[in-house]
Write an enzyme that holds these catalytic residues in place. Structure first.
Site, PDB file in Angstrom:
ATOM      1  CG  ASP A 276       0.399 -43.138  18.883  1.00  0.00           C
ATOM      2  OD1 ASP A 276      -0.666 -43.721  19.170  1.00  0.00           O
ATOM      3  OD2 ASP A 276       1.051 -42.270  19.493  1.00  0.00           O
TER       4      ASP A 276
HETATM    5  C1  BGC Z   1      -1.329 -42.081  22.229  1.00  0.00           C
HETATM    6  C2  BGC Z   1      -0.733 -43.627  22.296  1.00  0.00           C
HETATM    7  C3  BGC Z   1      -2.028 -44.345  22.755  1.00  0.00           C
HETATM    8  C4  BGC Z   1      -2.784 -44.411  21.634  1.00  0.00           C
HETATM    9  C5  BGC Z   1      -4.051 -45.286  22.111  1.00  0.00           C
HETATM   10  C6  BGC Z   1      -2.493 -42.193  21.066  1.00  0.00           C
HETATM   11  O1  BGC Z   1      -3.120 -40.811  21.100  1.00  0.00           O
HETATM   12  O2  BGC Z   1      -0.220 -41.124  21.679  1.00  0.00           O
HETATM   13  O3  BGC Z   1       0.131 -43.397  23.433  1.00  0.00           O
HETATM   14  O4  BGC Z   1      -1.453 -45.777  23.170  1.00  0.00           O
HETATM   15  O5  BGC Z   1      -3.434 -42.927  21.540  1.00  0.00           O
HETATM   16  O6  BGC Z   1      -4.875 -44.871  22.940  1.00  0.00           O
END
Ligand code: BGC
Length: 735
Positions: A276
């Site tokens: 993530d």
């Molecule tokens: C989220 C993810 C997301 C990523 C990219 C993170 O804050 O938890 O689900 O894909 O950001 O935007």
């Protein structure tokens, strides 16, 4: 200690999870020989080229810092430069769970089809809709220049307060896994990699970077991990995103257990693991199974850049592991056909809006109806709509999944939050006004709107109309949880005040979680519309008028109050961001209805619950256990309208012990008086326990019942399973 039992085999991976799927792959699905091709390409790469694939940056300007990507790169969530000499494309990533996002409006003026929330999708109980939505989002991605989607959140709802539940698919592993799998399959059918996320146990947002989620291996395998496993078997996603939180003491993105042991060894996952964003805290995660550091400029270091190179040069990290990670990335891309050149092409938004509208209408769940619905069109009705911005549109959930809808937003209500999350703290109202849609669909009715800002004014207007429809909203967002089950901003009082003046009140809920309904006895109808996306107003009108007979069913239990839930309060709430906390999920694998069903007190509405304007009967359930366990039964529409039923098959006894597990479901559309016989194959893992690294089914009595919900069941049908005989039909390896 090993309990007497039997091994469950990987051959089961090939069993179908529901009976009714006949979804052909579309042209554009990738290379059948992706493994060989990935190996061949990887063998031709230099070490630098391999390493180049192992981290992504977020190609947007942020906090006054310009985008670190070259100008030609489409702003989105992630970018990895390709290697033209080997035909390896740029990796262009975008968030896409509910449509293609436009983070911080980085692509000026760009919009996308805003789909209904994940919960709404799960409420359809219709894998074909998941496939179609995934495919439509995938095709929009390609047209905008993206080849990797960060979609497919399959975290089970363990807590009613989780701010991201709206993105996910509810509390049941079979339902969530099936829907996620089909959506992935749809996306990858058009040559775009889909990512499943967030592995695992990312069950609350509060202190999400500092929470240690505690759950034993058996419970995990029988619940949260099972949802991932089902989805991966169905959809074969190119990549998996690990979560922010810790699991049993280790950060998920540095968890040898989750990444190397479960995902790669036990499940044989062939794609790549990406972190993530800003969830890579150490270089060592690479050895624990993390293949790609995401949004690397936001981490303390670009660990998988120079430090990884230095560790390889120093002999501390094996070149084989680097090859493995690069091969996995290539494999994911080739298998989905995502190496096809990207070309920005026009998008048929009108056609996509229809997909979104159908999905929203199918997910809308009728919770109460004493006869006010469908709205009568045989006489001139006076109808008052109150609240919820119903004159403008419907609300949507916040966070990285937020889509800028076609036509732009219909208004933004600021919420406000400190620091890094401030950009998420805004309620985006998406167009498709329920008021306009109802006026269109009921041209003879007199329909007016009242904001509900002053309950007394709304109540006074409500007095003399035939029908009042109150739109009650509860916004939710990534990065924040909701500390109560109440509707915010005095909406319960508003409904009370209106119900005191008019007996014919229908409440339309737009929520991303369950809410309590202290006014339930005083209203004539309740409709859960979730966050229904940019065609939501039309879809709500479709259901209220009866143009669509509601067939949504709850993908999560609505508890009577927070005390009924496993965790009445949010651990870490109110503590400074960065406070280390630990949550033990003591309900184990009995997530949601599995747990509620074993308790004496009943929830407000059970998992699987949902009414229709017609009535359905289930009969003639028989269970056969030979090589597989199959259930046969008949569904009949015994009412006067055409409509779709969701028949749910539950396991109610396992080896003599009471349990409640959804083991199959089928959605069938039936004309009045029509019946249909249904056959479901039950995945044996749903009958089993994970013990000492293997699935086991103990010999004994197993009971199954058909349900209109998890606590409205037919008489059970029992079979006796003899572990030895049952085992004989299966192969030997387990996962
Ligand atoms: C989220 C993810 C997301 C990523 C990219 C993170 O804050 O938890 O689900 O894909 O950001 O935007």
């Amino acid at each position: 200690m090993l309990r007497a039992g039997l091994l469950i085999t990987s051959a089961w991976a090939t069993l179908s999870l529901t009976s009714s799927l006949a979804l052909a792959d579309e042209p554009g699905r990738g290379d059948n020989d992706a493994d060989a091709r990935a190996a061949a390409t990887e063998a031709r790469m230099t070490t630098d080229e391999r390493l180049q694939l192992l981290y992504s940056i977020m190609p947007i300007a942020y906090d006054g810092v310009p985008s670190p990507a070259p100008d030609y790169v489409t702003p989105g969530a992630g970018y990895v430069p390709g290697i033209p000499r080997l035909g390896i494309p740029d990796i262009m990533e975008t968030d896409a769970t509910l449509g293609i996002t436009n983070p911080l409006g980085a692509r000026t003026g760009d919009v996308a089809t805003a789909f209904p929330s994940g919960l709404s999708l799960a409420a359809t109980f219709d894998p074909a809709i998941a496939y179609q939505s995934g495919k439509t989002i995938g095709s929009e991605a390609r047209s905008k220049g993206f080849n990797v989607l960060l979609s497919g959140g399959v975290n089970l709802t363990r807590d009613w307060f989780n701010g991201r539940n709206f993105e996910y698919l509810g509390e049941d592993p079979l339902l969530a896994g099936t829907m996620a799998g089909q959506s992935i399959k749809g996306t990858q059918s058009v040559g775009v990699v889909s990512t499943i996320k967030h592995l695992a146990l990312n069950a609350q947002e509060t202190q999400r970077n500092y929470i240690d989620a505690q759950l034993d291996d058996s419970s995990l395998r029988e619940s949260d991990l099972l949802a991932f496993k089902f989805a991966i078997e169905i959809g074969d996603p190119g990549s998996v995103m690990c979560a922010y939180n810790k699991v049993n003491g280790s950060y998920a993105c540095g968890s040898e257990y989750l990444l190397n042991d479960v995902l790669k060894r036990d499940w044989g996952f062939k794609g790549w693991v990406m972190s993530d964003w800003a969830a890579t805290h150490e270089l060592d995660y690479f050895n624990k199974g993390l293949d790609q550091q995401s949004g690397a400029q936001f981490d303390k270091q670009i660990w998988f850049g120079a430090p990884l190179r230095a560790a390889v040069d120093a002999g501390e990290i094996s070149p084989d592991r680097v090859s493995d990670a690069a091969r996995r990335i290539l494999r994911g891309i080739y298998a989905a056909g995502a190496d096809r050149p990207l070309e920005k092409t026009p998008i048929d938004y009108a056609a996509h809006a229809k997909v979104a509208r159908d999905a929203a209408a199918q997910g809308i769940t009728l919770l109460k109806n004493t006869g006010a619905l469908p709205i009568r069109s045989d006489r001139k009705m006076s109808i008052l709509l109150v609240g919820g911005y119903a004159d403008r549109g419907v609300i949507s959930g916040g966070g990285s999944s937020q889509v800028t809808p076609v036509g732009g937003d219909a208004g933004i209500v600021p919420v406000g939050a400190p620091g890094a999350y401030s950009a998420f703290a805004r309620q985006v109202i998406v167009p498709s006004s329920p008021l306009d849609a109802l006026r269109r669909q009921l041209p003879d009715a007199e329909i007016e709107y009242e904001s509900g800002y002053y309950p007394g004014t709304a109540a006074a207007h409500a007095r003399d109309v035939d029908l009042v429809i109150v739109f009650a909203t509860k916004w939710q967002s990534e990065s924040m949880d909701s500390p109560s089950l109440d509707l915010p901003n005095g909406q319960d009082e508003l409904i009370d005040a209106i119900a005191a003046e008019n007996p014919n009140v229908v409440v339309v809920l737009e929520t991303g979680n369950p809410v309590v309904m202290p006014w339930l006895d005083k209203v004539a109808g309740v409709v859960e519309a979730w966050f229904p996306g940019q065609s939501g107003g039309d879809a709500i009108a479709d259901v209220l008028t009866g143009a669509v007979n509601p067939s949504g069913h709850l993908p999560m239990t609505f508890p009577m109050n927070v005390q009924q839930s496993p965790r009445p309060r949010i651990e870490g709430l109110g503590k400074p961001d960065g406070t280390e906390i630990s949550v033990t999920y003591s309900e184990g694998s009995d997530v949601g209805y599995r747990r509620y069903s074993l308790r004496p007190d009943k929830p407000l509405f059970s998992f699987g619950y949902g009414l229709s304007y017609t009535e359905f009967a289930h009969s003639s359930l028989s269970i056969r256990s030979a090589e597989d366990i199959t259930a046969r039964f008949t569904i009949a529409n015994i009412g006067e309208r055409a409509g779709a039923d969701v028949a749910q098959l539950y396991l109610t006894k396992a080896a003599g012990k009471p349990v409640r597990r959804l083991v199959g479901f089928a959605k069938k559309f039936l004309e009045p008086g029509q019946d249909e016989s249904v056959e479901l194959t039950v995945d044996p893992r749903l009958l089993a326990s994970w013990i000492d690294g293997r699935w086991h089914i103990a010999s004994g009595q197993y009971a199954f019942a058909l349900g209109h919900s998890a606590d409205e069941l037919s008489d059970p049908v029992e079979i006796s399973l003899d572990a030895a005989t049952f085992a004989a039909a299966k192969a030997t390896s387990a996962n």
